[in-house]
Design an enzyme around this catalytic site. Structure first.
Site, PDB file in Angstrom:
ATOM      1  N   ARG B  36       1.042  -0.995   0.040  1.00 37.36           N
ATOM      2  CA  ARG B  36      -0.111   0.068  -0.001  1.00 37.36           C
ATOM      3  C   ARG B  36       0.950   1.303  -0.095  1.00 37.36           C
ATOM      4  O   ARG B  36       1.794   1.485   0.957  1.00 37.36           O
ATOM      5  CB  ARG B  36      -0.901  -0.152   1.201  1.00 37.36           C
ATOM      6  CG  ARG B  36      -2.010   0.986   1.410  1.00 37.36           C
ATOM      7  CD  ARG B  36      -2.889   0.797   2.435  1.00 37.36           C
ATOM      8  NE  ARG B  36      -4.005   1.850   2.311  1.00 37.36           N
ATOM      9  CZ  ARG B  36      -3.750   2.963   2.848  1.00 37.36           C
ATOM     10  NH1 ARG B  36      -2.621   3.333   3.727  1.00 37.36           N
ATOM     11  NH2 ARG B  36      -4.843   3.939   2.612  1.00 37.36           N
ATOM     12  N   SER B 105     -12.894  -3.700  -0.438  1.00 36.21           N
ATOM     13  CA  SER B 105     -13.065  -3.128   1.151  1.00 36.21           C
ATOM     14  C   SER B 105     -14.767  -2.803   0.989  1.00 36.21           C
ATOM     15  O   SER B 105     -15.256  -2.244   0.359  1.00 36.21           O
ATOM     16  CB  SER B 105     -12.533  -1.776   1.372  1.00 36.21           C
ATOM     17  OG  SER B 105     -11.325  -2.188   1.705  1.00 36.21           O
ATOM     18  N   LYS B 134      -5.248   4.730   9.162  1.00 33.98           N
ATOM     19  CA  LYS B 134      -6.047   5.320   8.418  1.00 33.98           C
ATOM     20  C   LYS B 134      -7.233   6.024   8.812  1.00 33.98           C
ATOM     21  O   LYS B 134      -8.178   5.580   9.569  1.00 33.98           O
ATOM     22  CB  LYS B 134      -6.464   3.911   7.487  1.00 33.98           C
ATOM     23  CG  LYS B 134      -6.999   4.156   6.034  1.00 33.98           C
ATOM     24  CD  LYS B 134      -7.002   2.779   5.514  1.00 33.98           C
ATOM     25  CE  LYS B 134      -7.718   3.159   3.977  1.00 33.98           C
ATOM     26  NZ  LYS B 134      -8.828   3.430   3.659  1.00 33.98           N
TER      27      LYS B 134
END
Lengths: 215, 215
Positions: B36, B105, B134
């Site tokens: 990521r 997600s 996040k």
């Protein structure tokens, strides 16, 4: 790649929707449109590229995506434009296929020399002049730098950076086959007229240089 | 998708090179690695993904790229993980091919219902708990939300958000097939040991739930 090359900048378009500005630029004679988005999430970039590609379908004008091969593939765009920090040329060619238009920015003489070995479709000579549109550029090439690249390179050359109706002729005469503009069209009160004016200057200048195949 | 799922965060790795942390996580038993990167230029993201993919070659562990189908294709990664603002699932499947691992997600119940129609490989149930890693997430699902998704969904479930050795068992018992961690491993003084410990907890919890095919 020859003629007027329009690079989008959503932030400079003000209240006019980006797709409208693209349409006006094409009607004014833009020979190529590059969609450049640095802050959009992938989903919205893909949706926008698909919308603009559909809108451009009636015109014989390629849609190029800046940097993002995934967005280009998702939207069925005609090609990608790669900066020196974007995907390496060979990788992008492999993903996009032999028929895609792939352009490469050159910011240093080393970039120009390396590009000579590549079968890319054009070089974006960047920046010709200093420009407030893009702040992370290297030293401007100027007309002399452009002429030096023209003498050396086997590729079609797209000049970009600080270009407008007032200097487009000089840039074509120094060796550019195409003039890329961002703010000249995006921030124009009348993108259609600005594109038409630029297009005329570029065509006449190319003709002066003996590029009559374009007329 | 079953077991320990490691999601990288360069910023949390401190001085340890990201590739080293990935290697330690895999040696500790990670069953999947997701790369990521939200701030890297495409070129450097591709180079990193290629490097990590090559390093992972001896292991039977898939490499998943967050969001960027172009990077996944360029690096020959095994799949992509898509957030709700990333490329639409159908487009990513078309680009990646039928053999790729594609995870999605889910942050709302509508996301869960929509995903039911898709042949994605797993759902990332995000976030299970609030997490500082996040910041743009929706309200946490909690163990009850996860259990509700488990009862409804036909997909493999990867729990993510605020997970560590202290709550991994509860999350598996509530229905997760896989536990995704970011900071628990990235910020660990000993990523190998942390991964091994997590892996053991997850395997034992899956066995308790009767998922003996995993042992």
């Amino acid at each position: 790649m020859k003629g007027l090359y329009f690079v989008t900048d959503r932030g400079l378009c003000g209240k006019t929707p980006l797709a409208d500005v693209v349409l006006q630029a094409i009607r004014g004679g833009a020979a190529c449109v590059q969609l450049r988005e640095k802050d959009l999430h992938t989903r919205f970039f893909v949706e926008e590229a698909q919308r603009i590609k559909a809108m451009m379908a009636p015109f014989n004008v390629p849609l190029i995506i800046n940097d993002r091969t995934d967005v280009a593939l998702a939207a069925g765009a005609d090609g990608v434009h790669l900066g020196q920090e974007d995907m390496p040329y060979g990788t992008a060619r492999r993903l996009m296929g032999p028929g895609a238009i792939i352009g490469l920015s050159v910011e240093t003489w080393e970039d120009v020399e390396r590009a000579q070995e590549l079968d890319c479709d054009y070089l974006g000579v960047s920046p010709i002049f200093a420009t407030p549109t893009k702040l992370d550029t290297k030293a401007p090439w100027g007309l002399e730098g452009l002429a030096k690249i023209r003498a050396f390179s086997r590729h079609s050359l797209v000049g970009i950076g600080g270009l407008h109706a007032g200097n487009a002729e000089a840039v074509v005469m120094a060796g550019a086959d195409s003039i890329a503009v961002v703010s000249a069209i995006c921030a124009s009160p009348d993108p259609f007229r600005t594109a038409r004016e630029l297009n005329q200057i570029i065509r006449l200048s190319l003709a002066k240089r003996g590029k009559t195949d374009f007329i």
